[in-house]
Design an enzyme around this catalytic site. Structure first.
Site, PDB file in Angstrom:
ATOM      1  N   ASP A  67     -22.405  12.444  83.568  1.00 31.52           N
ATOM      2  CA  ASP A  67     -22.835  12.296  82.173  1.00 31.52           C
ATOM      3  C   ASP A  67     -24.344  12.498  82.075  1.00 31.52           C
ATOM      4  O   ASP A  67     -25.070  12.225  83.035  1.00 31.52           O
ATOM      5  CB  ASP A  67     -22.456  10.883  81.686  1.00 31.52           C
ATOM      6  CG  ASP A  67     -22.497  10.779  80.175  1.00 31.52           C
ATOM      7  OD1 ASP A  67     -22.436  11.828  79.493  1.00 31.52           O
ATOM      8  OD2 ASP A  67     -22.597   9.647  79.675  1.00 31.52           O
ATOM      9  N   HIS A  77     -26.502  21.362  83.388  1.00 30.86           N
ATOM     10  CA  HIS A  77     -25.265  21.423  84.170  1.00 30.86           C
ATOM     11  C   HIS A  77     -25.533  21.996  85.561  1.00 30.86           C
ATOM     12  O   HIS A  77     -24.971  21.528  86.556  1.00 30.86           O
ATOM     13  CB  HIS A  77     -24.209  22.257  83.443  1.00 30.86           C
ATOM     14  CG  HIS A  77     -23.758  21.652  82.145  1.00 30.86           C
ATOM     15  ND1 HIS A  77     -23.476  20.311  82.020  1.00 30.86           N
ATOM     16  CD2 HIS A  77     -23.547  22.189  80.915  1.00 30.86           C
ATOM     17  CE1 HIS A  77     -23.089  20.063  80.765  1.00 30.86           C
ATOM     18  NE2 HIS A  77     -23.142  21.190  80.071  1.00 30.86           N
ATOM     19  N   LEU A  96     -13.886  13.374 104.279  1.00 36.13           N
ATOM     20  CA  LEU A  96     -14.125  12.939 102.892  1.00 36.13           C
ATOM     21  C   LEU A  96     -13.093  13.599 101.982  1.00 36.13           C
ATOM     22  O   LEU A  96     -12.873  14.810 102.070  1.00 36.13           O
ATOM     23  CB  LEU A  96     -15.536  13.345 102.426  1.00 36.13           C
ATOM     24  CG  LEU A  96     -15.821  13.153 100.927  1.00 36.13           C
ATOM     25  CD1 LEU A  96     -15.940  11.671 100.570  1.00 36.13           C
ATOM     26  CD2 LEU A  96     -17.098  13.875 100.500  1.00 36.13           C
TER      27      LEU A  96
END
Ligand code: IPE
Ligand code: MG
Length: 140
Positions: free
Chosen positions: A2, A19, A113
């Site tokens: 965000d 972005h 991961l």
């Protein structure tokens, strides 16, 4: 994720710049958590509400997902990162779905991961699906 757009606006830049910067931050976060031996990371990336954004921004984001994923294939394989996706994948453009499915398959054996991308996610939908699953259990 965000605040990418606001971050860029505050610096007199366009939202898309925020972005691009967001991707860099994600890379730093992934690197850091791997050093800490964190096994799972879920990135709430693009919500169902986000489809309401201007078409140009949505297209930019979809292309950014595809290019980021493709560019990092070697990184995922070398660092044993498994890519996983949650959300309504069917909502995504076909080229995006293909890139994701291909990466999920290419990294499925990795265990260091698990990097989950929430794409076209919806908290309401998740609650609804969970409740429906519970109801279905009760019936049997
Ligand atoms: C998060 O930043 C990125 C995505 C939703 C893909 P925002 O785009 O929400 O940036 P703000 O919140 O408008 O500043
Ligand atoms: Mg936001």
């Amino acid at each position: 994720m965000d605040g990418n757009g606001r971050w860029a606006k505050e610096r007199g830049k366009r939202r898309f710049f925020g972005h691009l910067e967001g991707v860099k931050v994600v890379k730093k976060i992934v690197k850091s958590i791997m050093m800490l031996n964190v096994k799972y990371l879920t990135l709430f990336t693009f919500s169902k509400e986000n489809w309401q954004r201007p078409k140009a921004e949505v297209n930019m984001l979809m292309n950014l997902f595809i290019s980021t994923i493709k560019e990092n294939q070697n990184h995922f394989l070398k660092n044993e990162i498994k890519i996983n996706v949650i959300g309504s994948i069917a909502d995504l453009p076909e080229n995006c779905q293909i890139a994701l499915t291909q990466m999920i398959d290419a990294t499925k054996h990795n265990t260091r991961l698990t990097l989950t991308l929430a794409l076209s996610y919806s908290a309401r939908l998740e609650i609804l699906e969970a409740v429906n699953k519970i109801l279905a259990l009760k019936k049997t």
